[in-house]
Design an enzyme around this catalytic site. Sequence first.
Site, short mmCIF file in Angstrom:
data_model
loop_
_atom_site.label_atom_id
_atom_site.label_comp_id
_atom_site.label_asym_id
_atom_site.label_seq_id
_atom_site.Cartn_x
_atom_site.Cartn_y
_atom_site.Cartn_z
N SER A 1 51.61 35.99 44.67
CA SER A 1 50.24 36.38 44.32
C SER A 1 50.05 37.89 44.37
CB SER A 1 49.25 35.70 45.28
OG SER A 1 49.61 35.94 46.62
N ASN B 1 46.93 31.83 56.82
CA ASN B 1 45.75 31.04 56.40
C ASN B 1 44.44 31.66 56.87
OD1 ASN B 1 47.67 29.39 55.34
ND2 ASN B 1 47.39 27.71 56.80
N HIS C 1 9.03 30.73 21.14
CA HIS C 1 9.86 30.26 20.02
C HIS C 1 10.32 31.44 19.15
CE1 HIS C 1 8.11 26.22 20.85
NE2 HIS C 1 7.02 26.93 21.07
N SER D 1 29.66 52.63 12.88
CA SER D 1 30.64 51.79 12.21
C SER D 1 31.66 52.69 11.55
CB SER D 1 29.93 50.93 11.16
OG SER D 1 30.86 50.55 10.16
N LYS E 1 25.07 52.68 10.22
CA LYS E 1 24.97 51.72 11.31
C LYS E 1 24.87 52.35 12.68
CE LYS E 1 26.56 47.75 11.19
NZ LYS E 1 26.22 46.36 11.15
N ASN F 1 25.21 50.44 16.30
CA ASN F 1 25.42 49.10 16.86
C ASN F 1 25.21 49.09 18.38
OD1 ASN F 1 26.14 48.14 14.31
ND2 ASN F 1 28.26 48.81 14.61
N GLU G 1 25.62 44.02 23.57
CA GLU G 1 26.36 42.83 23.16
C GLU G 1 27.40 42.44 24.22
OE1 GLU G 1 27.23 43.03 18.61
OE2 GLU G 1 26.88 45.05 19.30
N GLN H 1 45.10 29.76 46.64
CA GLN H 1 45.53 31.08 46.19
C GLN H 1 44.89 31.41 44.84
OE1 GLN H 1 49.53 32.61 47.05
NE2 GLN H 1 49.97 32.35 44.87
N LYS I 1 41.30 33.78 43.69
CA LYS I 1 41.08 35.22 43.67
C LYS I 1 40.82 35.86 42.32
CE LYS I 1 43.95 35.49 47.74
NZ LYS I 1 44.13 34.00 47.64
N1 ARG Z 1 48.82 34.15 49.26
C1 ARG Z 1 48.25 33.07 49.98
C2 ARG Z 1 46.85 32.77 49.43
O1 ARG Z 1 46.34 33.59 48.76
C3 ARG Z 1 48.13 33.42 51.43
C4 ARG Z 1 48.08 32.23 52.34
C5 ARG Z 1 49.39 31.56 52.38
N2 ARG Z 1 49.43 30.52 53.33
C6 ARG Z 1 50.36 29.57 53.31
N3 ARG Z 1 50.29 28.65 54.20
N4 ARG Z 1 51.31 29.58 52.41
O2 ARG Z 1 46.27 31.73 49.62
#
Ligand code: ARG
Length: 469
Positions: free
Chosen positions: A28, A115, A161, A282, A288, A290, A295, A327, A330
Amino acid sequence: MTDKSANAMWGGRFAASPAEIMEEINASITFDKALAPQDIRGSKAHAAMLGETGIIAKGDAREILRGLDQIASEIADGSFTFSRALEDVHMNVESRLKDLIGAAAGRLHTARSRNDQVATDFRLFVRDATDGIIAGIGALQAALVAKAEAHATTVMPGFTHLQPAQPVTFGHHLLAYVEMLGRDRGRFVDARRRLNECPLGSAALAGTSFPIDRAKTAEVLGFDRPMANSIDGVADRDFALEVLAAASIAAVHLSRLAEEIVIWMTPQFGFIRLSDRFTTGSSIMPQKRNPDAAELVRAKVGRIAAAFHNLLIVMKGLPLAYSKDMQEDKEATFDAVASLRLALAAMAGMIADLEPVRDAMRAAAGRGYSTATDLADWLVRELKMPFREAHHVTGAIVKAAEDRGLELENVPIEVMQEVEPRITSGIYSVLSVENSVKSRKSYGGTSPQNVAKMARAWARRLEKEAAGR
Ligand code: ARG
């Protein structure tokens, strides 16, 4: 089957070895390196606590803190090398710590797991982002309030409307968004209050046998208290879901204002002018201008609402406690909060920049029999007519005006009296758009007097909120 034919079957880039595929799906670091500042903050709080409680030697804790500070500056100046083989930000930081301070680095992870580490980092990140969003909302509200105050008397058509309905003031229309954003802000403030509990010390899921001081780490990291259940501490991401839900609603609000800017800017409406700071030309059509920024703000809701759905679906049905699925919480969250902050800033810029074209708005406000309700109200007030009957009489007068190609305020008195003989010339006093808006003094109504008062009240409130009071 030989290994070779198996690889041929996977084909393409996955002719790579199982180890390489595993590394690619598992790592990650490409995205969670964005959590490095939060990761170091969390690790410093943990290390200091381990030293203070005597779980590790004070000297080791000092070394760890020194190393973490150095890593923070390496990351800040871009000299830090992240490695995919080390999987994630947590292991990248810890590995570098070992290079820097040697064996003592191995003591940082005492009474901790990735964790609770990642749960803490992500909470800190979402909290920081929430603070940024709250500030961004405040800045946009301030821009809207300033414009509303300047245009408390500027009339424009109000629509239902997207058909002209009744005249309103431009200030009143803008203040509608200030109210919506006020509720958006409230949702972020609420979410922040709930998320501000510290998961650190939950360890893998069950807590730890070491005498850690969770109250201390929670306090150092600015949390109100430690989370009460270690399984919950590592297993939930509802705090991010709440923020993404609030972000989705706010983005919907922004998209509506953006759409109105787009409509107002068309030559057909011609209600506002936006400078070339927020528009583009444009490459082929020289005439133009824009409204690209509007947007794009209108479109951002797509990725923001998608991020909310993304995380909802990742979390659905996950057994307690941590699973690697999490994971995947994110990337979409990072993208959504950055998108919302940018959209808020762009919108604040556009609002400050735009200028209404008063004459065009005034002319449009008078078209489409927009003061018909005022006429009906006059009949009710002056002739004591029941509203339903007044509605009917007004309909006949509008029809007569239409047949003659006249606006209501120019319909001769005889024509009106043909429909209802008791009508007097006093009726003209309510048929101009200025008098129409002026008369709407009911609480929350569009009268310039109300708008100026509301704008001032909002300006005071925003000042207080910005000062954190
Ligand atoms: N990169 C992991 C995540 O974002 C970190 C936690 C990993 N924990 C594990 N038991 N493998 O969730």
